[in-house]
Design a protein around this motif. Structure first.
Motif: not given
Ligand SMILES: Cc1cc2nc3c(=O)[nH]c(=O)nc-3n(C[C@H](O)[C@H](O)[C@H](O)COP(=O)(O)OP(=O)(O)OC[C@H]3O[C@@H](n4cnc5c(N)ncnc54)[C@H](O)[C@@H]3O)c2cc1C
Length: 465
Positions: A74-82, A85-87, A136-138, A151-153, A202-204, A418-420
């Motif tokens: 699993a690859v995690r950056s912000g951990g905000h996958s609904y 998918l990052s765990i 994005g908006i958060v 990336g919408v916002g 993995i984008v660094t 749908v937006y992925v």
């Molecule tokens: C509160 C909230 C608000 C949001 N608002 C918006 C918004 O306004 N606009 C919008 O477009 N989206 C929005 N999103 C959706 C958001 O774009 C996705 O949830 C996105 O995946 C979050 O990125 P992350 O790095 O936090 O994710 P993570 O949970 O870290 O990863 C999500 C996915 O991306 C992959 N990934 C993460 N980092 C990398 C990397 N460095 N290289 C390759 N793959 C990677 C992971 O493997 C996983 O599959 C929102 C989500 C939340 C929870």
């Protein structure tokens, strides 16, 4: 380290640890639970190892280690996958959350950001120079996952999607090789990462163009009782036909959060809110927003000149870490009468005080970029709807999830794609819908080139076969 070694090849873990600059966290390390938690508390998974990378060399080492050990990754950056998918359960999390470097070049109007940066951190650095990347908006959302999906916002109608300002990515491939992708170098990969998620590596680090923004904008919410939503939305759909691209709006249905600036008598009330951000001179913003603010009898109007970062931060309290979240989403061509009445009806039936659904206004710069320029699909959509069932704990979560599914299903005749980044784990057919058949096939071919063994599979997975 003992705990890690007990479940993995001890010698291999030792060799990884010898040169690893970040931190390796195993199941019995005291901070294991802190590091395996993600934003969405409804997801509870227990990886064998969390590799908290300090830099590119750690990412390469972690990828090679995972390959050699045959581990699920699993690859995690912000951990905000609904969908979380990052765990993963078992397997390894390659966690880039510590990689926080940002460098703004105010003269060239570009910024480089490492993968662990979250949106608020990026805004903090770019806004010091009155510049911004549309995102994005958060502010707590990860820049990496958001960018890789599109990336919408709030700035999208003026400056496009986040990917529209992306000029370069550094990546580590499934083989543990370092590559760079731009419009000229590995152009096929650059096309794929702009919407194709984490499927190819993995984008660094990212590099973006920056655009002048604020630092003061005319922005804020206008709020009406939800009973008025059919009229508000009918007015809104006409009004947005005329507004300039500087303005982006997001309509939200929810119950009012009990937050200090909001009068107590409104707390818990069902409302419709039009959130606004005018990314131009704020005197113009005030003029453009006047018809909206004059419509009907708003319960509250928070539109005012304010720092862009303050506007960005406004939604933080609505989406904190540790609540339970479930999302369903679709694009809609138009807000026709049937759509409006369905939204109004389901809005009234929101039970949880924290559940929400939002409609992002698209068009403008989003629609002007060519559909074939990047993997992202759906630039011609009118609106993006996301429906988020939310509870503060597990109590009542199943009911909110069912409510979200119910609204989504009721709108099915009106769905476009749908937006992925707003998908749960919904299966291959939904991923194909997100890209359309032609782009999906092109993405599959790219996957066969860069990750034929589907090493990166915990994402909205484009399988190589
Ligand atoms: C509160 C909230 C608000 C949001 N608002 C918006 C918004 O306004 N606009 C919008 O477009 N989206 C929005 N999103 C959706 C958001 O774009 C996705 O949830 C996105 O995946 C979050 O990125 P992350 O790095 O936090 O994710 P993570 O949970 O870290 O990863 C999500 C996915 O991306 C992959 N990934 C993460 N980092 C990398 C990397 N460095 N290289 C390759 N793959 C990677 C992971 O493997 C996983 O599959 C929102 C989500 C939340 C929870």
């Amino acid at each position: 380290m003992n705990a890690i070694g007990a479940e993995l090849d001890r010698a291999a873990v030792g060799a990884l640890a010898d040169s690893f600059r970040g931190q390796l966290v195993g199941r019995s390390d005291p901070d294991y639970d802190d590091h395996r938690k993600i934003w969405n508390a409804s997801i509870d998974r227990r990886p064998t190892l969390i590799a908290r990378c300090a830099g590119v060399a750690d990412v390469i080492a972690a990828v090679r280690f995972a390959r050699e050990q045959g581990l699920l990754v699993a690859v995690r950056s912000g951990g905000h996958s609904y969908p979380g998918l990052s765990i993963c359960d078992a397997g390894i999390v390659i966690d880039l959350g510590q990689m926080k470097g940002i460098r703004v070049d105010p003269e060239a109007r570009t910024a480089r950001a490492q993968a662990g940066v979250v949106l608020g951190e990026m805004d903090r650095e770019t806004q010091a120079f009155g510049l911004a990347v549309p995102a994005g908006i958060v502010p707590t959302t990860g820049l990496a996952g958001l960018t890789l999906g599109g990336g919408v916002g709030w700035l999208q109608r003026k400056h496009g999607l986040t990917i529209d300002q992306l000029v370069r990515v550094d990546m580590v491939t499934a083989e543990g090789e370092f590559v760079t992708a731009t419009a000229d170098e590995n152009a096929d990969l650059f096309w794929g990462v702009r919407g194709g998620g984490g499927n190819f590596g993995i984008v660094t680090e990212f590099e973006f163009r920056l655009n002048p923004t604020g630092p003061m904008v005319f922005a804020g919410p206008v709020m009406w009782p939800m009973e008025d939503s059919p009229q508000v939305l009918r007015f809104y759909r006409e009004w947005i036909q005329e507004v300039p691209d500087e303005l982006t709006t997001i309509v939200t249905f929810r119950r009012v959060l009990p937050l200090p600036p909001i009068p107590e008598e409104l707390h818990g009330r069902h409302v419709i809110v039009v959130g606004c951000c005018y990314a131009g001179p704020f005197e113009d913003g005030e003029r453009v927003l006047k018809p909206l603010r004059d419509f009907g009898a708003p319960l509250a109007d928070g539109c005012a000149p304010m720092p862009f970062v303050a506007h960005q931060a406004a939604l933080n309290p609505a989406f904190p870490h540790g609540w339970w979240y479930y999302i369903r989403s679709c694009n809609l061509a138009e807000l026709n009468d049937e759509v409006i009445d369905t939204l109004a009806d389901h809005g009234q039936r929101i039970v949880s005080p924290v559940t929400v659904f939002s409609i992002y206004q698209l068009g403008g710069a989003v629609a002007r970029a060519g559909e074939d320029e990047a993997a992202f699909t759906g630039r011609d959509a009118g609106h993006l709807l996301n429906i988020i069932g939310i509870t503060r704990t597990g109590d009542g979560f199943d009911a909110e999830r069912e409510w979200a599914r119910g609204l989504w299903s009721a709108l099915e005749p009106h769905h476009q794609n749908v937006y992925v980044n707003f998908l749960m784990e919904e299966g291959e057919e939904r991923i194909r819908q997100a890209y359309g058949a032609e782009k999906y096939d092109r993405l599959k071919a790219l996957k066969r080139t860069y990750d034929p063994g589907n090493f990166f599979r915990l994402n909205q997975n484009i399988t190589p076969d």
